[in-house]
Each structure stands twice: as structure tokens, then as C-alpha cells.
Design a protein around this motif. Structure first.
Motif, PDB file in Angstrom:
ATOM      1  N   ASP A  57       0.836  -1.336   0.056  1.00  0.00           N
ATOM      2  CA  ASP A  57      -0.067   0.106   0.044  1.00  0.00           C
ATOM      3  C   ASP A  57       0.864   1.192  -0.016  1.00  0.00           C
ATOM      4  OD1 ASP A  57      -2.359  -1.252  -0.038  1.00  0.00           O
ATOM      5  OD2 ASP A  57      -2.916  -1.031   2.046  1.00  0.00           O
ATOM      6  N   ARG A  62      -3.126   2.160  -2.535  1.00  0.00           N
ATOM      7  CA  ARG A  62      -4.164   1.131  -1.767  1.00  0.00           C
ATOM      8  C   ARG A  62      -4.227  -0.051  -2.896  1.00  0.00           C
ATOM      9  NH1 ARG A  62      -8.734   2.925   1.720  1.00  0.00           N
ATOM     10  NH2 ARG A  62      -7.247   2.947   3.290  1.00  0.00           N
ATOM     11  N   THR A  64      -6.506  -2.813  -4.066  1.00  0.00           N
ATOM     12  CA  THR A  64      -8.013  -2.884  -4.023  1.00  0.00           C
ATOM     13  C   THR A  64      -8.587  -4.411  -4.158  1.00  0.00           C
ATOM     14  OG1 THR A  64      -8.406  -2.085  -6.069  1.00  0.00           O
ATOM     15  CG2 THR A  64      -8.896  -0.496  -4.393  1.00  0.00           C
ATOM     16  N   LYS A  79     -13.281 -11.709   0.343  1.00  0.00           N
ATOM     17  CA  LYS A  79     -12.904 -10.322   0.934  1.00  0.00           C
ATOM     18  C   LYS A  79     -11.962 -10.494   2.000  1.00  0.00           C
ATOM     19  CE  LYS A  79     -17.204  -7.839  -0.243  1.00  0.00           C
ATOM     20  NZ  LYS A  79     -18.272  -7.203   0.387  1.00  0.00           N
ATOM     21  N   PRO A  81     -10.030  -8.420   5.172  1.00  0.00           N
ATOM     22  CA  PRO A  81      -9.831  -7.049   5.809  1.00  0.00           C
ATOM     23  C   PRO A  81      -8.421  -6.748   5.902  1.00  0.00           C
ATOM     24  CG  PRO A  81     -10.587  -8.955   7.490  1.00  0.00           C
ATOM     25  CD  PRO A  81     -10.460  -9.452   5.983  1.00  0.00           C
ATOM     26  N   GLY A  84      -8.299  -0.977   8.023  1.00  0.00           N
ATOM     27  CA  GLY A  84      -9.185  -0.351   7.517  1.00  0.00           C
ATOM     28  C   GLY A  84      -9.838  -0.123   6.259  1.00  0.00           C
ATOM     29  N   HIS A  85      -9.665  -0.940   5.689  1.00  0.00           N
ATOM     30  CA  HIS A  85     -10.196  -1.207   4.352  1.00  0.00           C
ATOM     31  C   HIS A  85     -10.336  -2.672   3.808  1.00  0.00           C
ATOM     32  CE1 HIS A  85      -6.292  -1.360   2.456  1.00  0.00           C
ATOM     33  NE2 HIS A  85      -6.748  -1.819   1.422  1.00  0.00           N
ATOM     34  N   VAL A  86     -10.928  -3.151   2.893  1.00  0.00           N
ATOM     35  CA  VAL A  86     -11.253  -4.490   2.139  1.00  0.00           C
ATOM     36  C   VAL A  86     -10.676  -4.482   1.113  1.00  0.00           C
ATOM     37  CG1 VAL A  86     -12.831  -6.092   1.782  1.00  0.00           C
ATOM     38  CG2 VAL A  86     -13.282  -4.638   3.728  1.00  0.00           C
ATOM     39  N   TYR A 106      -6.132   1.338  -6.923  1.00  0.00           N
ATOM     40  CA  TYR A 106      -6.870   2.648  -7.315  1.00  0.00           C
ATOM     41  C   TYR A 106      -6.147   3.560  -8.437  1.00  0.00           C
ATOM     42  CZ  TYR A 106     -10.848   2.142  -4.059  1.00  0.00           C
ATOM     43  OH  TYR A 106     -11.818   1.579  -3.419  1.00  0.00           O
TER      44      TYR A 106
END
Length: 195
Positions: A57, A62, A64, A79, A81, A84-86, A106
Motif C-alpha cells: 500500500d 492502496r 483494492t 474479501k 480485511p 481499515g479497508h477491504v 486505485y
């Protein structure tokens, strides 16, 4: 009616996961079919992917989505974890090399990593990580790179002399340890973690 209260048990401190064993190509236009290599400690994606994405990251932005071939992964979660994001995970069988991991970020792009099997010995893993993160290559798929390393290592160890004096001559007047250090020094990887 009386109620009995028990003191809560102390919570154990979380154990930090070991760092990801990872190497990436240096900055610049990508050449070859791989952008680096990852050597997971197990075949448990729920345990391994958070450590990997944490390391990436900060470098690639990040992460995704991650895609794998299910041949070597017993369970593929939809998914995962991660801090703080998935991260969404998926799999492709015929279209994807079973020894490759595809990562998407992203707006930053796509990266392909060689996945070195967890049971690989440290010497072979180091060779594979160096080859996958070499700036000029390799022009091999992840599976072909693993196969070539196994075949080359088997052939080179079969012909290597056992006598130390013969080893001196075989290595061209240098010891095997210094040759290994020089070959690793040529690799200008951008990132090496957890080795």
C-alpha cells in the motif's frame, strides 16, 4: 437474586505478523512478465494477504483487488480485511498462471508477482526473488521461471565438486559464498522485505 461478577481476563497483546517476504523491480518502465516476487509463509490467504497488502500500500497505493489461480490455495476468501479497508479477491483458473498473483490498485495500475511456494528452501527462494525482480526480465511466466530454477539448480548441484580445492577451481578461483553475494549485489531491487 444475587449476581456474581468475575474480573475480566486480561487480553493478550496482539502478536505482530512477520513482515512479508517480498522483492520488487526498481522504478522505471516495467520489462518482462513479472513485477517482483512474493514468498508467503503458508497457503492461508486470510493470514498472508493482509501482510502483503500492508507492505505494498505504501509503495503502489492502496491495493483494492487481488486475483489468484486456485490450484495452490485451498481457500480463497471473497474479501480480506486489511488495515481499515477491504481487499476483494477472486480467482481465474485457465487464464492465470498458478504461480502468479495479480494485484490492482486505485488508478495506479496492475502488478504481477511470482508466488514462490511456501515450502521452498531459502536459497532457491532468494534466486527466484532475484530473477523475478531483475530490471531486464525475466521474459518467462511465473511457472516457467520456477521450472527453470528447479531444473538449473538440480543440474548445477549434480555437477558441483565436493572437494573444497576443486570448488575453488570450479568457481573460477573464488569461493561459492562470494559468488552468491556478487550475484545478489547485481540486483537493484526497489524493495526487499522480510528476507
Amino acid at each position: 437474586m444475587t449476581a456474581t461478577f468475575q474480573a475480566p481476563l486480561p487480553r493478550p497483546a496482539p502478536v505482530a505478523a512477520p513482515p512479508a517476504r517480498l522483492t520488487l523491480k526498481p522504478d522505471g518502465p516495467s520489462r518482462g512478465l513479472l513485477d517482483g516476487a512474493w514468498w508467503p509463509r503458508s497457503r492461508d490467504l486470510l493470514r498472508e494477504l493482509p501482510v502483503l497488502t500492508d507492505a505494498l500500500d505504501t509503495v503502489w497505493g492502496r491495493i483494492t483487488r487481488i486475483a489468484v489461480n486456485p490450484e495452490h490455495w485451498p481457500v480463497i476468501p471473497h474479501k480480506v480485511p486489511v488495515n481499515g479497508h477491504v481487499v476483494k479477491t477472486g480467482w481465474f483458473t485457465p487464464e492465470m498462471d498458478p504461480h502468479k498473483l495479480l494485484l490492482l490498485s486505485y488508478g495506479t495500475g496492475r502488478w504481477d508477482l511470482l508466488v514462490i511456494p511456501p515450502e521452498t528452501d531459502a536459497e532457491s527462494a532468494a534466486r527466484l526473488m532475484a530473477a523475478a525482480s531483475d530490471y531486464d526480465g525475466p521474459a518467462l511466466t511465473a511457472s516457467l521461471l520456477l521450472t527453470a530454477d528447479r531444473a538449473g539448480h538440480a543440474a548445477s548441484t549434480a555437477h558441483r565438486p565436493a572437494d573444497p580445492n576443486e570448488t575453488w577451481e570450479y568457481e573460477g578461483g573464488t569461493c561459492a559464498a562470494s559468488s552468491a553475494v556478487r550475484s545478489k549485489a547485481r540486483v537493484a531491487s526497489r524493495l526487499i522485505i522480510g528476507m
